[in-house]
Design a protein around this motif. Structure first.
Motif, PDB file in Angstrom:
ATOM      1  N   ALA A 249       0.839  -1.071   0.067  1.00  0.00           N
ATOM      2  CA  ALA A 249       0.205  -0.027   0.233  1.00  0.00           C
ATOM      3  C   ALA A 249       1.158   1.155  -0.009  1.00  0.00           C
ATOM      4  O   ALA A 249       0.569   2.280  -0.711  1.00  0.00           O
ATOM      5  CB  ALA A 249      -0.929   0.006   1.206  1.00  0.00           C
ATOM      6  N   LYS A 250       1.952   1.154   0.775  1.00  0.00           N
ATOM      7  CA  LYS A 250       3.098   2.382   0.900  1.00  0.00           C
ATOM      8  C   LYS A 250       3.266   2.550  -0.497  1.00  0.00           C
ATOM      9  O   LYS A 250       3.733   3.862  -1.021  1.00  0.00           O
ATOM     10  CB  LYS A 250       3.959   2.064   1.849  1.00  0.00           C
ATOM     11  CG  LYS A 250       3.434   2.289   3.226  1.00  0.00           C
ATOM     12  CD  LYS A 250       4.370   2.075   4.290  1.00  0.00           C
ATOM     13  CE  LYS A 250       3.940   2.404   5.674  1.00  0.00           C
ATOM     14  NZ  LYS A 250       5.204   2.167   6.759  1.00  0.00           N
ATOM     15  N   ALA A 251       3.772   1.517  -1.038  1.00  0.00           N
ATOM     16  CA  ALA A 251       4.511   1.626  -2.615  1.00  0.00           C
ATOM     17  C   ALA A 251       3.723   2.222  -3.551  1.00  0.00           C
ATOM     18  O   ALA A 251       3.837   2.907  -4.354  1.00  0.00           O
ATOM     19  CB  ALA A 251       4.952   0.028  -3.052  1.00  0.00           C
ATOM     20  N   ILE A 252       2.470   1.585  -3.201  1.00  0.00           N
ATOM     21  CA  ILE A 252       1.350   2.189  -4.336  1.00  0.00           C
ATOM     22  C   ILE A 252       1.257   3.813  -4.246  1.00  0.00           C
ATOM     23  O   ILE A 252       0.900   4.415  -5.060  1.00  0.00           O
ATOM     24  CB  ILE A 252      -0.029   1.307  -4.313  1.00  0.00           C
ATOM     25  CG1 ILE A 252       0.052  -0.165  -4.857  1.00  0.00           C
ATOM     26  CG2 ILE A 252      -1.090   2.074  -5.036  1.00  0.00           C
ATOM     27  CD1 ILE A 252      -0.845  -0.826  -4.688  1.00  0.00           C
ATOM     28  N   ALA A 253       0.912   4.237  -2.824  1.00  0.00           N
ATOM     29  CA  ALA A 253       0.713   5.556  -2.474  1.00  0.00           C
ATOM     30  C   ALA A 253       1.748   6.421  -2.942  1.00  0.00           C
ATOM     31  O   ALA A 253       1.563   7.399  -3.458  1.00  0.00           O
ATOM     32  CB  ALA A 253       0.292   5.549  -1.100  1.00  0.00           C
ATOM     33  N   PHE A 254       3.059   5.667  -3.078  1.00  0.00           N
ATOM     34  CA  PHE A 254       4.320   6.588  -3.451  1.00  0.00           C
ATOM     35  C   PHE A 254       4.081   6.966  -4.966  1.00  0.00           C
ATOM     36  O   PHE A 254       4.256   7.987  -5.472  1.00  0.00           O
ATOM     37  CB  PHE A 254       5.339   5.977  -3.136  1.00  0.00           C
ATOM     38  CG  PHE A 254       6.828   6.718  -3.553  1.00  0.00           C
ATOM     39  CD1 PHE A 254       7.238   7.783  -2.672  1.00  0.00           C
ATOM     40  CD2 PHE A 254       7.208   6.376  -4.902  1.00  0.00           C
ATOM     41  CE1 PHE A 254       8.468   8.442  -3.343  1.00  0.00           C
ATOM     42  CE2 PHE A 254       8.217   7.007  -5.441  1.00  0.00           C
ATOM     43  CZ  PHE A 254       8.826   8.158  -4.546  1.00  0.00           C
ATOM     44  N   ALA A 255       3.821   5.841  -5.704  1.00  0.00           N
ATOM     45  CA  ALA A 255       3.816   5.817  -7.126  1.00  0.00           C
ATOM     46  C   ALA A 255       2.481   6.346  -7.482  1.00  0.00           C
ATOM     47  O   ALA A 255       2.867   7.540  -8.611  1.00  0.00           O
ATOM     48  CB  ALA A 255       3.419   4.510  -7.743  1.00  0.00           C
ATOM     49  N   ARG A 256       1.650   6.731  -7.052  1.00  0.00           N
ATOM     50  CA  ARG A 256       0.344   7.701  -6.945  1.00  0.00           C
ATOM     51  C   ARG A 256       0.735   8.957  -7.164  1.00  0.00           C
ATOM     52  O   ARG A 256       0.512   9.828  -7.764  1.00  0.00           O
ATOM     53  CB  ARG A 256      -0.984   7.415  -6.232  1.00  0.00           C
ATOM     54  CG  ARG A 256      -1.559   6.065  -6.653  1.00  0.00           C
ATOM     55  CD  ARG A 256      -2.828   5.990  -5.970  1.00  0.00           C
ATOM     56  NE  ARG A 256      -3.585   4.481  -6.233  1.00  0.00           N
ATOM     57  CZ  ARG A 256      -4.499   4.318  -7.138  1.00  0.00           C
ATOM     58  NH1 ARG A 256      -4.600   5.233  -8.049  1.00  0.00           N
ATOM     59  NH2 ARG A 256      -4.989   3.288  -7.168  1.00  0.00           N
ATOM     60  N   ALA A 257       1.459   9.453  -5.964  1.00  0.00           N
ATOM     61  CA  ALA A 257       1.937  10.584  -5.693  1.00  0.00           C
ATOM     62  C   ALA A 257       2.978  11.241  -7.173  1.00  0.00           C
ATOM     63  O   ALA A 257       3.093  12.515  -7.062  1.00  0.00           O
ATOM     64  CB  ALA A 257       2.845  10.916  -4.640  1.00  0.00           C
ATOM     65  N   GLN A 258       3.552  10.132  -7.655  1.00  0.00           N
ATOM     66  CA  GLN A 258       4.175  10.501  -8.828  1.00  0.00           C
ATOM     67  C   GLN A 258       3.854  10.915 -10.198  1.00  0.00           C
ATOM     68  O   GLN A 258       4.359  11.196 -11.476  1.00  0.00           O
ATOM     69  CB  GLN A 258       5.660   9.567  -9.036  1.00  0.00           C
ATOM     70  CG  GLN A 258       6.251   9.061  -7.541  1.00  0.00           C
ATOM     71  CD  GLN A 258       6.594  10.176  -6.950  1.00  0.00           C
ATOM     72  OE1 GLN A 258       7.292  11.133  -7.354  1.00  0.00           O
ATOM     73  NE2 GLN A 258       6.225   9.996  -5.603  1.00  0.00           N
ATOM     74  N   LEU A 259       2.322  10.521 -10.211  1.00  0.00           N
ATOM     75  CA  LEU A 259       1.677  10.644 -11.367  1.00  0.00           C
ATOM     76  C   LEU A 259       1.687  11.909 -11.996  1.00  0.00           C
ATOM     77  O   LEU A 259       1.619  12.893 -11.461  1.00  0.00           O
ATOM     78  CB  LEU A 259       0.039  10.159 -11.263  1.00  0.00           C
ATOM     79  CG  LEU A 259      -0.154   8.841 -10.789  1.00  0.00           C
ATOM     80  CD1 LEU A 259      -1.811   9.082 -10.432  1.00  0.00           C
ATOM     81  CD2 LEU A 259      -0.020   8.112 -12.014  1.00  0.00           C
TER      82      LEU A 259
END
Length: 360
Positions: A249-259
Motif C-alpha cells: 500500500a505504501k509503494a502504491i501510494a508513493f507511485a500515485r504521488a508521482q503521477l
C-alpha cells in the motif's frame, strides 16, 4: 541519478503504448515519410494506415530505446558501485600511507639517537633505507638494534607490503571503473540514437496527422482499458479477494504521488523517472530495497502467476524484460512508459507480459 541528464522535449505529447498497434515486419519495413507526393491527395483510410505505420515504427523505436535504457541503468549501477570501491581502496591506501610515514619518522628518530650515541654510520643508512626487506636481511645490523627498533622495522616492512597490495587493488579497481564508464557512454549513445530517430519520424507528421494519431491512440488505450477491466472482473468473480499488504500500500501510494511526472531515461526521482527507477523508488518508500534494473528486479522478487497477482506486485514486459510497472489492481498499473510521456495509470494488457513478481 537524473541530475546529469536532461529530459527530451518536442516528442508527440502522448505517443501510444508500444504494443497498441500490431503490424507485420513487412509493414514496418515499408514505412515512408510524408510529403513524397504532394500532388496526390491520399484518402482518409490510406492516411490513417500511414499514420499507424509511423506509430508502429515509433513504438518499436521506443521499445528499443527502453532496452538500451535498461542496459544503460545496469552500466551506471555497475560504474557507481565500482567508483565506490575505488574510492574506498584509495582511502585505505592514504590511511596506511599515513601510518607508514609515522613509522618512518619513528625509525628516523631511532637512527638519529643511535648516531648521537656513537652508532655505526651504516646502521643509520639502513634505518633510513627505502627497502625494508634489504634492511631485515642484514642480520649484522639487526644485532646492533634494540628490541623497539626491531619491532618498528617489522611494522615498517609489513606496512610497506600492505600498501603495495592496496595500491595494486586500487589500480585494478580504477581500470574496471574506466571499462564501466565506457560501457555507460556506449549505452547512453544507443538510447539517444533511438530517441532521435523516433523524434525525426514524428516530425514528418503534420499537425492534422498528429491529431489523428492522438485520436487513434486514445481509442486504443480505451480498448485496452476495457479489456483489462473485463479480464479483472472475470478473474475476481472466480477467485477469492486479494488483500494489499501495508508495504504494498505504501509503494502504491508513493507511485500515485508521482503521477504526471516526466519520463527521463536513467532517472530515479524525485522529479522524473524511468520505468525501473519508479518501481525501485516506490518500494524504497515502503522500506524495501530492490535492484535498479527491471531484469534484476524480476530475479529478486518471488514469482507469482496471473491468478495470484496482487496490488503492489511488479509486472514485467517483453521477452528480454525491458519494462516494468507497479500493479494497483483491476488490471491496471502505474508505470513510466517512455520518453515524451509521464508517469501514468495504464492497463497491463497494453504490452506483452513476461512475468510477475512480488517484492515482499
Amino acid at each position: 541519478m537524473a541530475t546529469h541528464r536532461k529530459p527530451r522535449t518536442g516528442i508527440l505529447t502522448a505517443p501510444g503504448p508500444r504494443a497498441a498497434v500490431g503490424l507485420t515486419t513487412a509493414a514496418l519495413a515499408t514505412v515512408t515519410l510524408f510529403g513524397e507526393s504532394a500532388s496526390a491527395a491520399p484518402s482518409a483510410n490510406s492516411t490513417t494506415a500511414s499514420i499507424k505505420q509511423v506509430q508502429a515504427r515509433v513504438n518499436k523505436l521506443y521499445e528499443q530505446a527502453e532496452v538500451a535504457t535498461e542496459k544503460y541503468n545496469a552500466a551506471k549501477d555497475k560504474a557507481d558501485k565500482q567508483r565506490t570501491t575505488a574510492d574506498q581502496l584509495l582511502d585505505e591506501v592514504a590511511r596506511k600511507t599515513a601510518k607508514l610515514n609515522a613509522t618512518r619518522d619513528t625509525l628516523g628518530a631511532y637512527a638519529a639517537a643511535q648516531y648521537r650515541s656513537g652508532g655505526l654510520d651504516t646502521t643509520t643508512t639502513y634505518l633510513l633505507a627505502n627497502d625494508p626487506q634489504q634492511l631485515l636481511d642484514n642480520a649484522h645490523v639487526m644485532d646492533r638494534m634494540s628490541g623497539r627498533t626491531e619491532a618498528a622495522l617489522e611494522t615498517f616492512r609489513t606496512q610497506t607490503i600492505e600498501i603495495a597490495q592496496e595500491r595494486a587493488k586500487a589500480v585494478e579497481s580504477l581500470t574496471k571503473l574506466d571499462d564501466a564508464q565506457q560501457e555507460l557512454n556506449k549505452q547512453k549513445k544507443a538510447v539517444q540514437q533511438k530517441l532521435t530517430t523516433a523524434q525525426k519520424l514524428l516530425n514528418t507528421l503534420t499537425a492534422k496527422e498528429k491529431a489523428r494519431l492522438a485520436a487513434i491512440q486514445k481509442a486504443a488505450d480505451a480498448a485496452a482499458a476495457a479489456k483489462a477491466a473485463s479480464s479483472s472482473s472475470s478473474s475476481s468473480s472466480s477467485s477469492s479477494s486479494t488483500t494489499t499488504s501495508t508495504k504494498a500500500a505504501k509503494a502504491i501510494a508513493f507511485a500515485r504521488a508521482q503521477l504526471g511526472k516526466p519520463y527521463v531515461y536513467g532517472a530515479t526521482g524525485p522529479n522524473s523517472y524511468d520505468c525501473s527507477g519508479l518501481t525501485q523508488a516506490s518500494w524504497a518508500a515502503a522500506g524495501v530495497s530492490i535492484p535498479r534494473v527491471a531484469a534484476a528486479q524480476y530475479s529478486y522478487g518471488t514469482k507469482v502467476s496471473a491468478s495470484e497477482l496482487q496490488p503492489g506486485d511488479l509486472v514485467f514486459f517483453y521477452s528480454g524484460i525491458s519494462h516494468v510497472g507497479l500493479y494497483i489492481g483491476d488490471g491496471q498499473m502505474i508505470h513510466a512508459p517512455h520518453t515524451g510521456t509521464v508517469v501514468k495509470i495504464a492497463p497491463i494488457s497494453e504490452m506483452p507480459i513476461a512475468g510477475y513478481a512480488r517484492m515482499t
